[in-house]
Design a protein around this motif. Sequence first.
Motif, PDB file in Angstrom:
ATOM      1  N   GLY A   1       0.787  -1.212   0.000  1.00 50.52           N
ATOM      2  CA  GLY A   1       0.000   0.000   0.000  1.00 50.52           C
ATOM      3  C   GLY A   1       0.821   1.263   0.000  1.00 50.52           C
ATOM      4  O   GLY A   1       0.293   2.341   0.259  1.00 50.52           O
ATOM      5  N   LEU A   2       2.103   1.185  -0.280  1.00 54.28           N
ATOM      6  CA  LEU A   2       2.937   2.377  -0.310  1.00 54.28           C
ATOM      7  C   LEU A   2       3.577   2.512  -1.685  1.00 54.28           C
ATOM      8  O   LEU A   2       4.726   2.122  -1.899  1.00 54.28           O
ATOM      9  N   PRO A   3       2.856   3.031  -2.670  1.00 53.29           N
ATOM     10  CA  PRO A   3       3.412   3.110  -4.016  1.00 53.29           C
ATOM     11  C   PRO A   3       4.625   4.010  -4.118  1.00 53.29           C
ATOM     12  O   PRO A   3       5.365   3.941  -5.084  1.00 53.29           O
ATOM     13  N   GLN A   4       4.888   4.856  -3.121  1.00 45.51           N
ATOM     14  CA  GLN A   4       6.050   5.717  -3.188  1.00 45.51           C
ATOM     15  C   GLN A   4       7.322   5.006  -2.751  1.00 45.51           C
ATOM     16  O   GLN A   4       8.389   5.582  -2.727  1.00 45.51           O
ATOM     17  N   MET A   5       7.241   3.722  -2.375  1.00 46.38           N
ATOM     18  CA  MET A   5       8.416   2.991  -1.942  1.00 46.38           C
ATOM     19  C   MET A   5       9.441   2.879  -3.058  1.00 46.38           C
ATOM     20  O   MET A   5       9.106   2.501  -4.177  1.00 46.38           O
ATOM     21  N   PRO A   6      10.716   3.201  -2.801  1.00 53.83           N
ATOM     22  CA  PRO A   6      11.745   3.042  -3.824  1.00 53.83           C
ATOM     23  C   PRO A   6      11.852   1.603  -4.270  1.00 53.83           C
ATOM     24  O   PRO A   6      11.693   0.683  -3.475  1.00 53.83           O
ATOM     25  N   ALA A   7      12.131   1.401  -5.546  1.00 48.22           N
ATOM     26  CA  ALA A   7      12.193   0.056  -6.086  1.00 48.22           C
ATOM     27  C   ALA A   7      13.230  -0.792  -5.368  1.00 48.22           C
ATOM     28  O   ALA A   7      13.055  -1.993  -5.184  1.00 48.22           O
ATOM     29  N   ALA A   8      14.331  -0.184  -4.934  1.00 48.18           N
ATOM     30  CA  ALA A   8      15.380  -0.945  -4.266  1.00 48.18           C
ATOM     31  C   ALA A   8      14.883  -1.600  -2.990  1.00 48.18           C
ATOM     32  O   ALA A   8      15.399  -2.624  -2.556  1.00 48.18           O
ATOM     33  N   GLN A   9      13.859  -1.011  -2.371  1.00 52.46           N
ATOM     34  CA  GLN A   9      13.335  -1.566  -1.130  1.00 52.46           C
ATOM     35  C   GLN A   9      12.372  -2.715  -1.377  1.00 52.46           C
ATOM     36  O   GLN A   9      11.880  -3.319  -0.435  1.00 52.46           O
ATOM     37  N   ALA A  10      12.090  -3.011  -2.627  1.00 52.96           N
ATOM     38  CA  ALA A  10      11.156  -4.086  -2.927  1.00 52.96           C
ATOM     39  C   ALA A  10      11.863  -5.412  -3.120  1.00 52.96           C
ATOM     40  O   ALA A  10      11.329  -6.337  -3.683  1.00 52.96           O
ATOM     41  N   SER A  11      13.114  -5.488  -2.645  1.00 57.54           N
ATOM     42  CA  SER A  11      13.859  -6.728  -2.738  1.00 57.54           C
ATOM     43  C   SER A  11      13.108  -7.863  -2.074  1.00 57.54           C
ATOM     44  O   SER A  11      12.425  -7.684  -1.072  1.00 57.54           O
TER      45      SER A  11
ATOM     46  N   GLY B   1       3.421 -11.767  -3.058  1.00 60.79           N
ATOM     47  CA  GLY B   1       3.501 -10.839  -1.931  1.00 60.79           C
ATOM     48  C   GLY B   1       3.852  -9.421  -2.307  1.00 60.79           C
ATOM     49  O   GLY B   1       3.736  -8.523  -1.481  1.00 60.79           O
ATOM     50  N   ILE B   2       4.254  -9.186  -3.564  1.00 60.16           N
ATOM     51  CA  ILE B   2       4.542  -7.820  -4.007  1.00 60.16           C
ATOM     52  C   ILE B   2       3.226  -7.036  -4.071  1.00 60.16           C
ATOM     53  O   ILE B   2       2.195  -7.572  -4.497  1.00 60.16           O
ATOM     54  N   PRO B   3       3.208  -5.773  -3.650  1.00 64.56           N
ATOM     55  CA  PRO B   3       1.939  -5.022  -3.627  1.00 64.56           C
ATOM     56  C   PRO B   3       1.415  -4.711  -5.019  1.00 64.56           C
ATOM     57  O   PRO B   3       2.185  -4.513  -5.960  1.00 64.56           O
ATOM     58  N   TYR B   4       0.087  -4.664  -5.129  1.00 61.26           N
ATOM     59  CA  TYR B   4      -0.555  -4.175  -6.352  1.00 61.26           C
ATOM     60  C   TYR B   4      -0.306  -2.677  -6.464  1.00 61.26           C
ATOM     61  O   TYR B   4      -0.415  -1.925  -5.489  1.00 61.26           O
ATOM     62  N   LEU B   5       0.023  -2.247  -7.668  1.00 59.49           N
ATOM     63  CA  LEU B   5       0.189  -0.825  -7.951  1.00 59.49           C
ATOM     64  C   LEU B   5      -0.351  -0.558  -9.351  1.00 59.49           C
ATOM     65  O   LEU B   5       0.152  -1.118 -10.324  1.00 59.49           O
ATOM     66  N   TRP B   6      -1.377   0.279  -9.451  1.00 53.93           N
ATOM     67  CA  TRP B   6      -1.958   0.575 -10.768  1.00 53.93           C
ATOM     68  C   TRP B   6      -0.890   1.177 -11.657  1.00 53.93           C
ATOM     69  O   TRP B   6      -0.190   2.123 -11.273  1.00 53.93           O
TER      70      TRP B   6
ATOM     71  N   ALA C   1       4.783  -2.065 -13.231  1.00 54.33           N
ATOM     72  CA  ALA C   1       5.341  -3.135 -14.063  1.00 54.33           C
ATOM     73  C   ALA C   1       6.771  -3.437 -13.650  1.00 54.33           C
ATOM     74  O   ALA C   1       7.608  -3.784 -14.477  1.00 54.33           O
ATOM     75  N   THR C   2       7.067  -3.287 -12.344  1.00 57.75           N
ATOM     76  CA  THR C   2       8.373  -3.617 -11.796  1.00 57.75           C
ATOM     77  C   THR C   2       8.158  -4.280 -10.442  1.00 57.75           C
ATOM     78  O   THR C   2       7.048  -4.223  -9.891  1.00 57.75           O
ATOM     79  N   PRO C   3       9.212  -4.880  -9.876  1.00 58.15           N
ATOM     80  CA  PRO C   3       9.058  -5.496  -8.542  1.00 58.15           C
ATOM     81  C   PRO C   3       8.728  -4.516  -7.427  1.00 58.15           C
ATOM     82  O   PRO C   3       8.475  -4.937  -6.305  1.00 58.15           O
ATOM     83  N   ALA C   4       8.696  -3.208  -7.704  1.00 60.03           N
ATOM     84  CA  ALA C   4       8.205  -2.252  -6.708  1.00 60.03           C
ATOM     85  C   ALA C   4       6.689  -2.308  -6.587  1.00 60.03           C
ATOM     86  O   ALA C   4       6.129  -1.847  -5.596  1.00 60.03           O
ATOM     87  N   GLY C   5       6.020  -2.875  -7.570  1.00 60.01           N
ATOM     88  CA  GLY C   5       4.559  -2.971  -7.576  1.00 60.01           C
ATOM     89  C   GLY C   5       4.073  -3.340  -8.961  1.00 60.01           C
ATOM     90  O   GLY C   5       4.622  -2.866  -9.967  1.00 60.01           O
ATOM     91  N   PHE C   6       3.061  -4.205  -9.032  1.00 63.23           N
ATOM     92  CA  PHE C   6       2.519  -4.663 -10.310  1.00 63.23           C
ATOM     93  C   PHE C   6       1.015  -4.450 -10.366  1.00 63.23           C
ATOM     94  O   PHE C   6       0.323  -4.594  -9.350  1.00 63.23           O
TER      95      PHE C   6
END
Length: 349
Positions: free
Chosen positions: A179-189, A224-229, A232-237
């Motif tokens: 639920g935090l779409p502003q999370m940097p992609a690096a933190q989505a490891s 487990g990766i969050p949904y993000l409208w 298209a990256t591991p930060a959110g799909f």
Amino acid sequence: MLRRAAGVAALFLVFAAPARAGTLGLAEVRSSDGTLIGKAGAGAYAYPADGSVLRIGWARATAARVELRDVSMFNGRITVRRLVVPARGLKGARVDGLVVDGTGYVVGPNALISLGGGSYVVALQEAVSPGRDGSGLVALRAYVSDPSLGLAPGTQLLVGLARAAHPAVAVDSGSIVLGLPQMPAAQASLAGVPPFVERNIPLPDVPTNTLGGQAVALAYQFLGIPYLWGGATPAGFDCSGLTMYVYAQLGIKLGHYTGFQYYEGRRVPRDQLEAGDLVFFHANSAGVPQHEGMYIGDGSFIHAPHTGDIVRISSLFDTRYALSYVGAVRPYAAGASSSPLPSWTSASG
């Protein structure tokens, strides 16, 4: 809407100042950057002091579960009689007497209820509390987009945190924040993902000597990766972003829209589905599907369902998908149908 009397309880209300990192609250208020700004312990609680944002009549944590009673959020727009969150898993989890804007709800895992203005509340969600690793199941997670709720946009309320039933444990720096779409992609490891995230589901017996089987093996990494409208990256799909990203790793180029992907491959009858096939649901008035996932086998598929949810596994036999099933495509096979769609402005779906 029924309002709970607070006369006696007011004597015991606790206002929690920002707590030390690593302490686990039974409920928490987190800013958009994950900063802890309020934390409930055992007993009664209010945030702020008048309880306008969050009020808990009673709460306790044991080794087995976290339980809260007489919960009110956003000046009574959300009320709950009782929340129970097991320390592990969903067995015994309860959200009793949930009322949102005057309407009663009986909810299951990941039920999403809109609060308007982009704000929402999700019930019984497997999540990682922003700003901390490994909160486990959250009974109610409210995401604020509309400042009229009394909080800055991006603020979250996490009420009933499973991991409060356990002592804090050391984990590495990798984490996933729902639920935090502003999370940097690096933190989505995927490193450091706690054991409650679906990633620990064993990889199914799929043939990894096929493109489809390899696609499924890749997709499992993102459970487990969050949904993000539009993600298209591991930060959110979003749903088409997940399938596009996975197949791109295998050299298969797909468009970032469900309506495109439905025409990018060979149609596959339902009784001939194979691992890696794309399955489609919820046709609009023009017959174009609005949701998709990737078939795993044995009637299951992996997908990114909707805002507030995570990449997860669902069944084709689930009523919501069985009744809305449109068809399937093998995106790496020859014989793609030409799309009857002259142009689309949507970027994702």
